[in-house]
Motif scaffolding. Structure first.
Motif, PDB file in Angstrom:
ATOM      1  N   MET A   5      49.988 -38.878 -41.184  1.00 42.63           N
ATOM      2  CA  MET A   5      49.299 -37.833 -40.977  1.00 42.63           C
ATOM      3  C   MET A   5      49.326 -37.041 -40.220  1.00 42.63           C
ATOM      4  SD  MET A   5      44.846 -37.165 -41.201  1.00 42.63           S
ATOM      5  CE  MET A   5      45.427 -37.380 -39.184  1.00 42.63           C
ATOM      6  N   GLU A   6      49.626 -35.492 -40.590  1.00 45.91           N
ATOM      7  CA  GLU A   6      49.925 -35.108 -39.510  1.00 45.91           C
ATOM      8  C   GLU A   6      48.993 -34.255 -38.808  1.00 45.91           C
ATOM      9  OE1 GLU A   6      53.682 -30.722 -38.910  1.00 45.91           O
ATOM     10  OE2 GLU A   6      52.763 -31.615 -40.896  1.00 45.91           O
ATOM     11  N   ARG A   7      49.034 -33.850 -37.962  1.00 44.92           N
ATOM     12  CA  ARG A   7      47.805 -32.709 -37.160  1.00 44.92           C
ATOM     13  C   ARG A   7      47.925 -31.480 -36.750  1.00 44.92           C
ATOM     14  NH1 ARG A   7      44.238 -34.139 -31.836  1.00 44.92           N
ATOM     15  NH2 ARG A   7      42.986 -33.287 -33.507  1.00 44.92           N
ATOM     16  N   ILE A   8      47.440 -30.655 -38.624  1.00 47.67           N
ATOM     17  CA  ILE A   8      47.365 -29.434 -38.813  1.00 47.67           C
ATOM     18  C   ILE A   8      46.876 -28.774 -39.615  1.00 47.67           C
ATOM     19  CG2 ILE A   8      49.520 -30.033 -40.642  1.00 47.67           C
ATOM     20  CD1 ILE A   8      51.013 -27.661 -40.162  1.00 47.67           C
ATOM     21  N   VAL A   9      46.418 -27.374 -39.309  1.00 48.29           N
ATOM     22  CA  VAL A   9      45.558 -27.567 -40.419  1.00 48.29           C
ATOM     23  C   VAL A   9      46.161 -26.535 -41.654  1.00 48.29           C
ATOM     24  CG1 VAL A   9      43.873 -25.691 -40.280  1.00 48.29           C
ATOM     25  CG2 VAL A   9      44.220 -27.137 -38.751  1.00 48.29           C
ATOM     26  N   VAL A  10      45.812 -26.668 -42.407  1.00 53.98           N
ATOM     27  CA  VAL A  10      46.639 -26.140 -43.926  1.00 53.98           C
ATOM     28  C   VAL A  10      45.248 -25.361 -44.941  1.00 53.98           C
ATOM     29  CG1 VAL A  10      47.847 -26.790 -45.735  1.00 53.98           C
ATOM     30  CG2 VAL A  10      47.887 -27.990 -44.191  1.00 53.98           C
ATOM     31  N   THR A  11      45.812 -24.123 -45.229  1.00 53.86           N
ATOM     32  CA  THR A  11      45.583 -22.892 -45.959  1.00 53.86           C
ATOM     33  C   THR A  11      46.152 -22.374 -47.446  1.00 53.86           C
ATOM     34  OG1 THR A  11      44.186 -20.983 -45.934  1.00 53.86           O
ATOM     35  CG2 THR A  11      46.383 -21.073 -45.200  1.00 53.86           C
ATOM     36  N   GLY A  12      45.481 -22.293 -48.408  1.00 54.81           N
ATOM     37  CA  GLY A  12      46.237 -22.505 -49.496  1.00 54.81           C
ATOM     38  C   GLY A  12      46.376 -20.620 -49.628  1.00 54.81           C
TER      39      GLY A  12
END
Length: 301
Positions: free
Chosen positions: A1-8
């Protein structure tokens, strides 16, 4: 798992509000932000139409994430922002990218005139299938909405954060849910308000109506169980002030009430892999549709 915030991101008002919330959250957590623009290929006959040529479609599909990245970098200096265009169905793509992220942030239309969300089929599908935390943010959500009012009674981003509210079932107090809630309160420097709502059994209903002593006994038992579930987490997060509430009644009703003065509401969703579809649970479903603050749904076993 990548430590990143994702938004659509799809260019709508709700997705722009979600991107702004995601940017603020990424800065709080000192993580990069990735915007995912899902592009559904246009059928060939439509792509050949004069007003919807391939060049026009490509121009708009590239402009949406590019403009969003530029704006977020301007408004959030120092934030690492990237964008990715992914072809496919929105629900499937967003569920997939959620699996590689710290959390996924989605936009949802606000209910006209009242607090709460209008959660579309894509949002519900992602929440029901993603196994990482998913946050729903209403269109129009502002940074100031998550903060205490200033001395004049006006919400201001310069004041302290409102509490984080956690809905907790002490009979299934999962570590993933507790850790997410405590971490959310810690990065905001605010109080964690833990609400345990419970509905008495028919026998307890009768006992509560005829015996004040039984009322005190049952309430005391619930309060003790709640305190026991939270004790190790208080030790892990000694700087987080915790307010415990064990209250009789429908849990979702208490959480919706608490959301009116919250910066974030956190609820759990038990992972149940079914052959046909998935469900998010009655409490999470009600809170998603009626809360007056952003809602984080944390999947757990």
């Amino acid at each position: 798992m990548e430590r990143i915030v994702v938004t659509g991101l799809d260019g709508s008002a709700e997705s722009r509000a979600a991107a702004e919330w995601a940017a603020r959250e990424a800065q709080l957590r000192d993580l990069p932000l990735k915007l995912v623009h899902v592009w559904e290929p246009v059928p060939e006959p439509m792509a050949q139409a004069p007003l919807l040529g391939a060049g026009t479609m490509q121009h708009w599909s590239e402009r949406i994430p590019r403009d969003a990245v530029d704006g977020l970098r301007l408004r959030h200096p120092g934030l690492q922002v990237s964008a990715e265009q992914v072809p496919g169905g929105p629900a499937e793509v967003l569920t997939r990218v959620a699996g590689d992220a710290e959390l996924l942030v989605l936009g949802s239309r606000g209910l006209s005139g009242v607090g709460g969300f209008m959660v579309g089929s894509v949002g519900l599908s992602v929440v029901a299938h993603a196994e990482r935390p998913v946050v729903l943010v209403r269109a129009g959500e502002q940074a100031a909405d998550e903060h205490e009012p200033d001395p004049a009674g006006i919400p201001s981003a310069a004041t302290a954060y409102r509490p984080v509210v956690l809905g907790l079932d002490v009979d299934s107090a999962d570590e993933a849910l507790l850790q997410f809630a405590f971490e959310a309160a810690a990065v905001r420097g605010t109080t964690l308000r833990v609400v345990h709502g419970w509905s008495p059994s028919p026998y307890e209903v009768y006992s509560l109506s005829v015996s004040p002593e039984t009322q005190q006994l049952l309430a005391g038992q619930r309060a003790v169980a709640l305190a026991a579930a939270l004790e190790p987490w208080r030790a892990k997060y000694p700087n987080v002030e915790v307010v415990e509430e064990a209250v009789v009644g429908v849990p979702a009703h208490h959480l919706v009430d608490a959301s009116r003065t919250a910066s974030l509401v956190v609820v759990g969703r038990r992972i149940k892999r079914r052959r046909f579809g998935a469900r998010i649970g009655a409490v999470a479903h009600a809170v998603l549709h009626h809360a007056a603050a952003p809602v984080a749904v944390v999947a757990h076993h």
